[in-house]
Design an enzyme around this catalytic site. Structure first.
Site, PDB file in Angstrom:
ATOM      1  N   SER A 258      31.363  34.072  35.885  1.00 51.76           N
ATOM      2  CA  SER A 258      32.337  33.091  36.366  1.00 51.76           C
ATOM      3  C   SER A 258      33.313  33.770  37.330  1.00 51.76           C
ATOM      4  O   SER A 258      33.351  34.988  37.435  1.00 51.76           O
ATOM      5  CB  SER A 258      33.120  32.503  35.193  1.00 51.76           C
ATOM      6  OG  SER A 258      34.032  33.475  34.695  1.00 51.76           O
ATOM      7  N   LYS A 259      34.092  32.947  38.025  1.00 44.88           N
ATOM      8  CA  LYS A 259      35.078  33.484  38.969  1.00 44.88           C
ATOM      9  C   LYS A 259      36.046  34.411  38.256  1.00 44.88           C
ATOM     10  O   LYS A 259      36.362  35.495  38.719  1.00 44.88           O
ATOM     11  CB  LYS A 259      35.864  32.315  39.593  1.00 44.88           C
ATOM     12  CG  LYS A 259      35.327  31.865  40.941  1.00 44.88           C
ATOM     13  CD  LYS A 259      36.494  31.480  41.860  1.00 44.88           C
ATOM     14  CE  LYS A 259      36.004  31.232  43.278  1.00 44.88           C
ATOM     15  NZ  LYS A 259      35.560  29.846  43.465  1.00 44.88           N
ATOM     16  N   ARG A 260      36.512  33.941  37.116  1.00 43.21           N
ATOM     17  CA  ARG A 260      37.484  34.692  36.336  1.00 43.21           C
ATOM     18  C   ARG A 260      36.911  36.053  35.909  1.00 43.21           C
ATOM     19  O   ARG A 260      37.555  37.100  36.014  1.00 43.21           O
ATOM     20  CB  ARG A 260      37.890  33.866  35.106  1.00 43.21           C
ATOM     21  CG  ARG A 260      38.753  34.602  34.099  1.00 43.21           C
ATOM     22  CD  ARG A 260      40.086  34.991  34.719  1.00 43.21           C
ATOM     23  NE  ARG A 260      40.849  35.838  33.824  1.00 43.21           N
ATOM     24  CZ  ARG A 260      41.632  35.375  32.854  1.00 43.21           C
ATOM     25  NH1 ARG A 260      41.731  34.077  32.664  1.00 43.21           N
ATOM     26  NH2 ARG A 260      42.296  36.208  32.083  1.00 43.21           N
ATOM     27  N   ALA A 263      36.698  38.575  38.642  1.00 40.56           N
ATOM     28  CA  ALA A 263      37.987  39.208  38.925  1.00 40.56           C
ATOM     29  C   ALA A 263      38.292  40.296  37.893  1.00 40.56           C
ATOM     30  O   ALA A 263      38.777  41.373  38.227  1.00 40.56           O
ATOM     31  CB  ALA A 263      39.092  38.161  38.938  1.00 40.56           C
TER      32      ALA A 263
END
Length: 498
Positions: A258-260, A263
């Site tokens: 996921s994007k999270r 990161a």
RNA sequence: GCCUCCAUCGUCUAGCGGCCCAGGACGUGGCCCUCUCAAGGCCAAAACGAGGAUUCGAAUUCCUCUGGAGGCGCCA
């Protein structure tokens, strides 16, 4: 499957909506490898029909990322070619013409349903636990009437008219045939109300016009493959060989990244984005080798591949359809391995930006001298400054604490510095041949361990507890500076002892 | 909910009916080497998801189940 010996025409067709990540890099790589291996053509095509998601910098990042990996193309937006333009945004009318043809022959139709109606319909279907699909409301509007409404300025989309009965059988090279009930194939929108074609139409049109023979793409397209097959058939075109690559799963193997989570990865020094990997100290040879082996293999033991090896050994037969969890520690292994394979002058230049980013002023001569000795000791280019930054300092500031070696008193360490100074100053030069043997004799004479004596010298000369090998390092620093630093260390130790 | 795909050590994988009481690699543990950190060498633990079926013989073929993944946008 020996068809991979005929020259293929393949393409990598990313949308400029974000950054190039590992999955995209691998898809591009496999396409590139197949083209190179067969003496075929590799095309880069930008799928930018969605202006809402368009990111201005994305195309450049994609191109830079691919080039960084060592991938180049024969035709593309930046270099043209016989089947251009290579940006879908420059091909709008081509898609519209094809869409019109489909409408005329009854394989597509105008749909005037409002987004609101569609949304309500979908919610209702979900309540009834049906799979969301278009209900065919506009499917049977007579063409003449539909055309009148279009001419009158009514908003519309164009939908593909999927068969309502029977089955469709498609073939993926890795998985074989798969048959799906046609009722499962929705009347997909192929042209939006803003007049832009959607992927399902645009990609099929472009692949045909660009004479693509093999489509290597992500497995997220597997579920719409029947649609694509139907569109191509309706147009009477030849179908390419379909190859759907497995998806990359997060390291845990539980789902996609996921994007999270992407990161969060950065905090551990990892990233799924190619440009990040570059900044993190990974070299493209390692990344290429690593991703090449996620979903493909050569045999039961070969694992180190340079690009030319991959071109020679790549084959569609050894592609693996199952999803693969990303394993970053393996990337670390490949990185260290490939760094050690670099020519010193190559490594020197690649380390340069990492030193300078840490504020060191480098010079090529020193860089070249230190390259062979840092090479064996780093797992990533980013580690070079910590390991060898002292080479670019005029002076070092060792701490007393670091100078004092395990099991020794401050006095003893001062003595080591003192006697080393005396010994080394009497030699013409210092390196592994002259200096090291004498120092080893001194270690024995003093009744100490090599680690203790060399530890003092290492900290004195480099200012670091961890560094490149001592004598190789001293040779590069030069006798004069080395002696100076040993003397300073001795003084520091003596002064702290009182 | 529906459709589709996938299924060998923790992870990436080899294996395409007998060569497999399953091979390699990363990682992990131990030992060796060693001026630090690494690298390197050696050794070890570690897998065919379950159940049926076919066969003289199955990790390899077929079925069921289970598990995992992907998709079901006027995104690509």
């Amino acid at each position: 499957m020996s068809d991979d010996l005929q020259p293929v025409r393949v393409r990598f067709a990313p949308s400029p909506t974000g950054r190039l990540h590992l999955g995209g890099g691998r898809t591009a790589l496999y396409n590139y490898l197949l083209a190179k291996k067969t003496g075929g053509t590799f095309i880069l095509r930008i799928e930018d029909t969605d202006k809402k998601r368009y990111v201005d910098s994305a195309e450049k990042e994609i191109i830079d990322g691919l080039h960084w990996l060592g991938i180049d193309w024969d035709e593309g937006p930046d270099k043209g070619g016989p089947d251009g333009p290579y940006r879908q945004s420059e091909r709008k009318q081509i898609y519209l013409d094809v869409a019109e043809k489909l409408i005329e022959q009854g394989d597509a139709y105008y749909c005037f349903c409002s987004p609101e109606r569609l949304k309500e319909m979908k919610e209702l279907q979900q309540q009834r636990k049906e799979f969301p699909h278009y209900d065919g409301c506009c499917r049977n509007i007579p063409l003449e009437e539909a055309k009148r409404r279009v001419a009158a300025g009514e908003s519309y989309v164009i939908r593909f008219k999927s068969p309502q009965e029977g089955t469709t059988t498609v073939k993926d090279l890795l998985r074989g045939e798969m048959t799906i009930d046609n009722r499962q194939i929705d009347d997909y929108i192929i042209v939006k109300s803003d007049g832009w074609a959607l992927y399902h139409l645009a990609a099929m049109v472009d692949d045909h016009l660009m004479r693509i023979t093999h489509v290597i793409r992500g497995s997220e397209w597997l579920s719409t493959l029947p649609l694509h097959h139907l569109i191509i058939k309706a147009l009477g075109w030849n179908e390419p060989v379909w190859i759907h690559l497995s998806v990359f799963l997060k390291p845990s193997g539980k789902g996609k990244m996921s994007k999270r989570e992407s990161a969060d990865l950065l905090k551990d020094g990892y990233s799924i984005f190619l440009t990040d990997l570059k900044d993190l100290g990974y070299i493209p040879e390692a990344v290429t080798n690593w991703i090449s082996l996620m979903g493909w293999s050569f045999d039961d033991h070969t694992e180190i591949f340079q690009m030319e090896d991959l071109i020679r050994d790549f084959s569609l037969e050894h592609l693996n359809p199952s999803p693969a969890a990303i394993n970053f520690t393996k990337l670390d292994f490949f990185n260290g391995n490939h760094i050690r394979r670099l020519a010193p002058e190559d490594l020197a230049q690649r380390m340069k930006p990492f030193f300078e980013q840490q504020g060191y002023e480098t010079d090529d001569a020193t860089l070249l001298k230190i390259a062979p000795i840092v090479q064996e000791h780093i797992g990533g280019l980013d580690e070079a400054p910590n390991m060898a930054g002292f080479f670019f300092k005029d002076s070092v500031q060792p701490s007393v604490e670091d100078l004092i070696q395990k099991g020794l008193t401050t006095e003893q360490c001062a003595e080591i510095a003192s006697r080393s100074y005396t010994l080394l100053s009497g030699l013409p030069e210092i390196n592994t041949r002259i200096g090291e043997p004498e120092m080893r004799d001194l270690v024995v004479e003093m009744g100490l361990k090599p680690a203790q004596v060399f530890g003092v010298l290492r900290v004195a000369v480099t200012g670091q507890k961890v560094s490149t090998p001592l004598f190789e390092s001293m040779e590069i620093i030069g006798k004069e500076k080395v002696l100076e630093r040993i003397k300073s260390a001795e003084i520091l130790l003596r002064s702290s002892n009182s």
